[in-house]
Write a protein that holds these residues in place. Structure first.
Motif, PDB file in Angstrom:
ATOM      1  N   UNK A 146     -13.077  -3.807   9.006  1.00  0.00           N
ATOM      2  CA  UNK A 146     -13.037  -2.919   7.841  1.00  0.00           C
ATOM      3  C   UNK A 146     -12.487  -1.552   8.246  1.00  0.00           C
ATOM      4  N   UNK A 147     -13.028  -1.035   9.356  1.00  0.00           N
ATOM      5  CA  UNK A 147     -12.617   0.302   9.784  1.00  0.00           C
ATOM      6  C   UNK A 147     -11.143   0.343  10.178  1.00  0.00           C
ATOM      7  N   UNK A 148     -10.684  -0.729  10.808  1.00  0.00           N
ATOM      8  CA  UNK A 148      -9.264  -0.777  11.186  1.00  0.00           C
ATOM      9  C   UNK A 148      -8.393  -0.785   9.930  1.00  0.00           C
ATOM     10  N   UNK A 149      -8.821  -1.530   8.921  1.00  0.00           N
ATOM     11  CA  UNK A 149      -8.092  -1.587   7.650  1.00  0.00           C
ATOM     12  C   UNK A 149      -8.097  -0.214   6.979  1.00  0.00           C
ATOM     13  N   UNK A 150      -9.295   0.421   6.951  1.00  0.00           N
ATOM     14  CA  UNK A 150      -9.421   1.739   6.320  1.00  0.00           C
ATOM     15  C   UNK A 150      -8.576   2.773   7.053  1.00  0.00           C
TER      16      UNK A 150
ATOM     17  N   UNK B 134       0.853  -1.206   0.000  1.00  0.00           N
ATOM     18  CA  UNK B 134       0.000   0.000   0.000  1.00  0.00           C
ATOM     19  C   UNK B 134       0.884   1.251   0.000  1.00  0.00           C
ATOM     20  N   UNK B 135       1.923   1.227   0.843  1.00  0.00           N
ATOM     21  CA  UNK B 135       2.796   2.405   0.931  1.00  0.00           C
ATOM     22  C   UNK B 135       3.476   2.676  -0.417  1.00  0.00           C
ATOM     23  N   UNK B 136       3.898   1.609  -1.074  1.00  0.00           N
ATOM     24  CA  UNK B 136       4.575   1.786  -2.363  1.00  0.00           C
ATOM     25  C   UNK B 136       3.612   2.367  -3.408  1.00  0.00           C
TER      26      UNK B 136
ATOM     27  N   UNK C   6      -1.977   7.478   3.569  1.00  0.00           N
ATOM     28  CA  UNK C   6      -2.192   8.480   2.515  1.00  0.00           C
ATOM     29  C   UNK C   6      -3.278   8.143   1.517  1.00  0.00           C
ATOM     30  N   UNK C   7      -3.948   6.995   1.682  1.00  0.00           N
ATOM     31  CA  UNK C   7      -5.025   6.662   0.738  1.00  0.00           C
ATOM     32  C   UNK C   7      -6.195   7.627   0.912  1.00  0.00           C
TER      33      UNK C   7
ATOM     34  N   UNK D  12      -7.452   2.307  -1.491  1.00  0.00           N
ATOM     35  CA  UNK D  12      -7.268   0.931  -1.042  1.00  0.00           C
ATOM     36  C   UNK D  12      -8.429   0.061  -1.544  1.00  0.00           C
ATOM     37  N   UNK D  13      -8.116  -1.186  -1.853  1.00  0.00           N
ATOM     38  CA  UNK D  13      -9.099  -2.080  -2.457  1.00  0.00           C
ATOM     39  C   UNK D  13     -10.008  -2.780  -1.455  1.00  0.00           C
TER      40      UNK D  13
END
Ligand code: GLV
Ligand code: MG
Length: 327
Positions: free
Chosen positions: A239-243, A211-213, A250-251, A227-228
């Motif tokens: 979901x919220x933790x992932x988001x 994700x960072x790359x 930076x997404x 993010x996908x």
């Protein structure tokens, strides 16, 4: 600053991006009144090969007959390695003129993939007299795509978004995963024993690097990183933790593979009242300093640098866009 100036892509809200199978007309109809910032009608992996042609017809119909003015509307075409792709582009663009905002390119592998599609879309737009230019969003979801992510990001003036497609990325890199996009108990650090001999397990985020790359490549070319999917739609907290992790990196937003994830994404990628107030205070302090002819700007006893001022400007602009959308 560098002498190289990065032109940002057109500004669009992209907090939530709802995936809708092109084969399901009921879901498509519902999506037209969704609060998702972006809706993509899928002709690729959500559609089985026998349904591909009907799905394409459904998408053409949906673009012509439904009102998408409340959303940015996109279509995910089939991969460039399939024979479905050219008809996805030609049929939909020729039969639904000026309806699409974006085309989503799955499994983008090289800059040439984008170049080829750009040529095709440019010809159709010219032939059909399109008034608006269609933008591109690319899913980075293969090892090849990640290796070439910078070239892909720079490949066309149409480019707007890079997405991290975690499911296919896991398959392509042969990663051992559990939940799509979620954490993995096997990707953990075992601490040394404390004085009582106890050791702790700290779960890591196996997607951090990818994700960072992608974020860096997107931002370096003025694009939006998004993010996908998060596969377990019965787990809003997961979901919220992932988001939250993606937002920190930076997404600008995240996919919703189920309508229930739209509100979660909108919530997670909307700046908080506190952040907006602070950003406005930074801008007011800057204006005051400028009026008074002061070189340095201070707020709450601290010096504010140019980077913070720019961040504040971006945040306030985004809050305005969100307010306008909600109105
Ligand atoms: C999305 O397309 C993914 O593969 O995660
Ligand atoms: Mg995929």
């Amino acid at each position: 600053m560098s002498f190289t100036i990065i032109e940002p892509c057109p500004a669009r809200l992209n907090r939530s991006e709802l995936a809708v199978p092109g084969s399901n007309t009921k879901f498509i109809e519902k999506a037209a009144s969704s609060k998702a910032d972006v809706v993509f009608l899928d002709l690729e992996d959500a559609v089985a090969p026998p349904d591909k042609e009907q799905a394409r017809k459904n998408v053409i119909e949906a673009l012509n007959d439904l009102d998408w003015s409340g959303n940015t509307i996109s279509m995910r075409i089939n991969g460039l390695d399939t024979h479905y792709m050219y008809r996805d582009v030609v049929d939909v663009l020729e039969q639904a003129v000026d309806k699409l905002d974006l085309i989503m390119i799955p499994k983008a592998g090289t800059a040439a993939d984008i170049y080829a599609l750009d040529m095709l879309v440019t010809q159709i737009e010219a032939a059909k007299g399109y008034k608006k230019r269609i933008g591109f969003e690319m899913i980075i979801e293969t090892a090849l795509g990640m290796e070439n992510v910078h070239e892909i990001a720079a490949a066309s003036r149409r480019n707007e978004t890079l997405h991290f497609g975690v499911a296919d990325y896991a398959a392509s890199t042969k990663a051992r995963t559990t939940v799509i996009g979620g954490p993995n108990r096997d990707y953990a650090v075992l601490t040394d024993a404390d004085q009582d001999g106890a050791r702790q397990v700290h779960w890591g985020d196996m997607w951090h690097y990818a994700v960072a790359r992608m974020v860096v490549a997107a931002r370096a070319h003025g694009l939006r990183p998004v993010d996908g999917p998060f596969g377990d739609f019965s787990d809003p907290e997961g979901y919220k933790a992932n988001a939250s992790r993606s937002a920190v990196l930076g997404c600008e937003g995240k996919w919703a593979i189920h309508p229930s994830q739209v509100d979660l994404a909108n919530e997670m990628f909307t700046p908080s009242e506190k952040e907006i107030t602070q950003a406005n205070r930074v801008l007011e302090a800057m204006e005051k300093a400028q009026k008074e002819g002061q070189g340095a700007v201070a707020l709450d006893g601290r010096l504010i640098d140019i980077a913070s001022i720019k961040q504040a400007q971006v945040l306030v602009k985004k809050a305005e866009q969100i307010a306008a959308r909600d109105a």
